[in-house]
Design an enzyme around this catalytic site. Structure first.
Site, PDB file in Angstrom:
ATOM      1  N   SER A   1       8.361  -1.310   6.021  1.00 24.97           N
ATOM      2  CA  SER A   1       7.094  -2.014   6.216  1.00 24.97           C
ATOM      3  C   SER A   1       6.855  -2.923   5.030  1.00 24.97           C
ATOM      4  O   SER A   1       7.452  -2.733   3.956  1.00 24.97           O
ATOM      5  CB  SER A   1       5.951  -0.995   6.323  1.00 24.97           C
TER       6      SER A   1
ATOM      7  N   TYR B   1       0.422   5.877   3.196  1.00 30.39           N
ATOM      8  CA  TYR B   1       1.464   5.192   3.971  1.00 30.39           C
ATOM      9  C   TYR B   1       2.390   4.412   3.044  1.00 30.39           C
ATOM     10  O   TYR B   1       3.622   4.492   3.169  1.00 30.39           O
ATOM     11  CB  TYR B   1       0.815   4.267   4.994  1.00 30.39           C
TER      12      TYR B   1
END
Length: 227
Positions: free
Chosen positions: A127, A140
């Site tokens: 990501s 995250y």
């Protein structure tokens, strides 16, 4: 199973980026369709030219049996959760790291003999959060930073064995996970500001199709339209 096709295992293949990757690789590969929901896995298996199920919860195990030889392993399964450090309890940290890091490490460890036999490729779907952390995104981002470190170390460890490792970093992508995140943030969801899962799958295809003499080690993809 079409014995002439190389074999690709795609985790998280029943939705979002993983599904798009499985469908794209299904044009050329025999796909092991990874997912927790047997019905959704079987539906995708039936829709692909050559495929079989790989059903299990990778965060808790046990893992399904792996093939003797594996050409491509795409780690697309993952979760997004957490708030500020102040408001996030230990259980959330543990659950996110279990799915995004520990499961990746363990499945890769088990698959290494098969990957070495094929001189295969490992692709971790990371990501933009694996490069930069934002307020409220520590959980995250920390898991994706850890996944990047895992990918970097694995790449150097397996270089002598002919196994390539690529880390793919999409920006915000139009998936159910993204919709849930935006809803939590209280923002308006505008699909024009997000990547299509098929765009990420096309990037993975570029990584997979590179001849064995080279490795796309890190690939960053961002939406063209951004605020």
């Amino acid at each position: 199973m079409d014995a002439a096709r190389p074999i690709a295992l795609v985790t998280g293949a029943t939705s979002g980026i993983g599904r798009a990757v499985a469908i794209d690789l299904g044009r050329t590969h025999h796909v092991l369709v990874g997912g927790r929901d047997r019905g959704r896995v079987d539906a995708l298996v039936a829709a692909l030219p050559s495929a079989e199920p790989f059903v299990g919860d990778l965060a808790v195990g046990p893992f399904p049996e792996l093939p003797a030889s594996l050409d491509v392993l795409v780690h697309s399964a993952g979760v997004e959760d957490g708030s500020t450090v102040e408001l996030t309890e230990l259980a959330t940290w543990q659950a996110v790291f279990a799915a995004n890091v520990f499961a990746v490490a363990e499945l890769t460890r088990l698959a290494l003999p098969a990957l070495r036999r094929a001189e295969g490729l490992v692709v971790t779907i990371n990501s933009g959060a694996g490069f930069t952390a934002a307020p409220g995104g520590a959980v995250y981002s920390a898991s994706k930073f850890a996944l990047r470190a895992l990918s970097d170390a694995l790449r150097e460890e397996e270089r002598p064995n002919g196994v390539r490792v690529s880390s793919v970093h999409p920006g915000r992508t139009d998936t159910a996970m993204q919709q849930a995140k935006v809803a939590r943030e209280g923002a308006e969801y505008d699909t024009r500001l997000y990547l299509a899962p098929e765009s990420v799958a096309a990037a993975v295809r570029t990584v997979v199709d590179l001849p064995p003499g080279g490795t796309i080690e890190t690939l960053s993809i961002r939406p063209t339209g951004r605020t």
